[in-house]
Motif scaffolding. Structure first.
Motif, PDB file in Angstrom:
ATOM      1  N   ALA A   1       1.771  -7.770  -2.689  1.00  0.00           N
ATOM      2  CA  ALA A   1       0.372  -6.950  -3.332  1.00  0.00           C
ATOM      3  C   ALA A   1       0.155  -5.923  -1.938  1.00  0.00           C
ATOM      4  O   ALA A   1       0.256  -4.864  -1.721  1.00  0.00           O
ATOM      5  CB  ALA A   1      -1.015  -6.906  -3.841  1.00  0.00           C
ATOM      6  N   GLN A   2      -0.291  -6.427  -1.091  1.00  0.00           N
ATOM      7  CA  GLN A   2      -0.541  -6.040   1.121  1.00  0.00           C
ATOM      8  C   GLN A   2       0.284  -5.105   1.306  1.00  0.00           C
ATOM      9  O   GLN A   2       0.211  -4.135   2.165  1.00  0.00           O
ATOM     10  CB  GLN A   2      -0.702  -7.474   1.196  1.00  0.00           C
ATOM     11  N   ALA A   3       1.485  -5.745   0.908  1.00  0.00           N
ATOM     12  CA  ALA A   3       2.872  -4.711   1.840  1.00  0.00           C
ATOM     13  C   ALA A   3       3.127  -3.865   1.039  1.00  0.00           C
ATOM     14  O   ALA A   3       3.097  -2.510   1.120  1.00  0.00           O
ATOM     15  CB  ALA A   3       4.527  -5.915   1.560  1.00  0.00           C
ATOM     16  N   SER A   4       2.321  -3.473  -0.514  1.00  0.00           N
ATOM     17  CA  SER A   4       2.936  -2.442  -1.465  1.00  0.00           C
ATOM     18  C   SER A   4       1.732  -1.480  -0.183  1.00  0.00           C
ATOM     19  O   SER A   4       2.915  -0.165  -0.611  1.00  0.00           O
ATOM     20  CB  SER A   4       3.427  -2.616  -2.726  1.00  0.00           C
ATOM     21  N   GLU A   5       0.562  -2.005  -0.552  1.00  0.00           N
ATOM     22  CA  GLU A   5      -0.445  -1.060  -0.029  1.00  0.00           C
ATOM     23  C   GLU A   5       0.287  -0.624   1.397  1.00  0.00           C
ATOM     24  O   GLU A   5       0.472   1.071   1.642  1.00  0.00           O
ATOM     25  CB  GLU A   5      -1.536  -1.402   0.315  1.00  0.00           C
ATOM     26  N   ILE A   6       0.275  -1.478   2.049  1.00  0.00           N
ATOM     27  CA  ILE A   6       0.429  -0.867   3.699  1.00  0.00           C
ATOM     28  C   ILE A   6       1.981  -0.108   4.117  1.00  0.00           C
ATOM     29  O   ILE A   6       1.318   0.914   4.835  1.00  0.00           O
ATOM     30  CB  ILE A   6       1.363  -2.606   3.886  1.00  0.00           C
ATOM     31  N   LEU A   7       2.776  -0.308   2.811  1.00  0.00           N
ATOM     32  CA  LEU A   7       3.838   0.260   2.694  1.00  0.00           C
ATOM     33  C   LEU A   7       3.937   1.676   2.322  1.00  0.00           C
ATOM     34  O   LEU A   7       4.909   2.226   2.347  1.00  0.00           O
ATOM     35  CB  LEU A   7       5.747  -0.479   2.587  1.00  0.00           C
TER      36      LEU A   7
END
Length: 97
Positions: free
Chosen positions: A22-28
């Motif tokens: 989930a964090q990766a989706s926000e960052i990317l």
């Protein structure tokens, strides 16, 4: 700069961050499904610990805004396709009545 064959794991660890999907989706700037797709295709490094998947991102990875990406196009097309499918189902129900 490390010599050939030298262990670079400590250097890599300082340049990378471990985040949830989930964090990766926000960052990317992409959807969770897009991140999972990249993991499946092997285009995003990841680790699994106690049933949780962590994505390994470069520490200098951008944290703002959407990035132009094939995943975004795929997600948009899938959304449009779902909307069209729903519309066609509604029309079919109307005709059947």
């Amino acid at each position: 700069m490390p010599l050939m064959g030298e262990d670079r794991s400590s250097e890599d660890a300082t340049r990378r961050q471990r985040v949830t999907v989930a964090q990766a989706s926000e960052i990317l700037g992409v959807t969770v499904e897009a991140v999972r797709g990249r993991i499946k295709r092997g285009t995003l490094d990841h680790e699994r610990h106690s049933g949780t998947v962590y994505v390994l991102l470069d520490a200098d990875q951008t944290t703002t805004g959407l990035q132009p990406d094939d995943d975004q196009t795929t997600d948009r097309l899938r959304s449009e396709s779902d909307a069209l499918t729903s519309e066609l189902r509604d029309r079919l129900r109307y005709v059947e009545e």
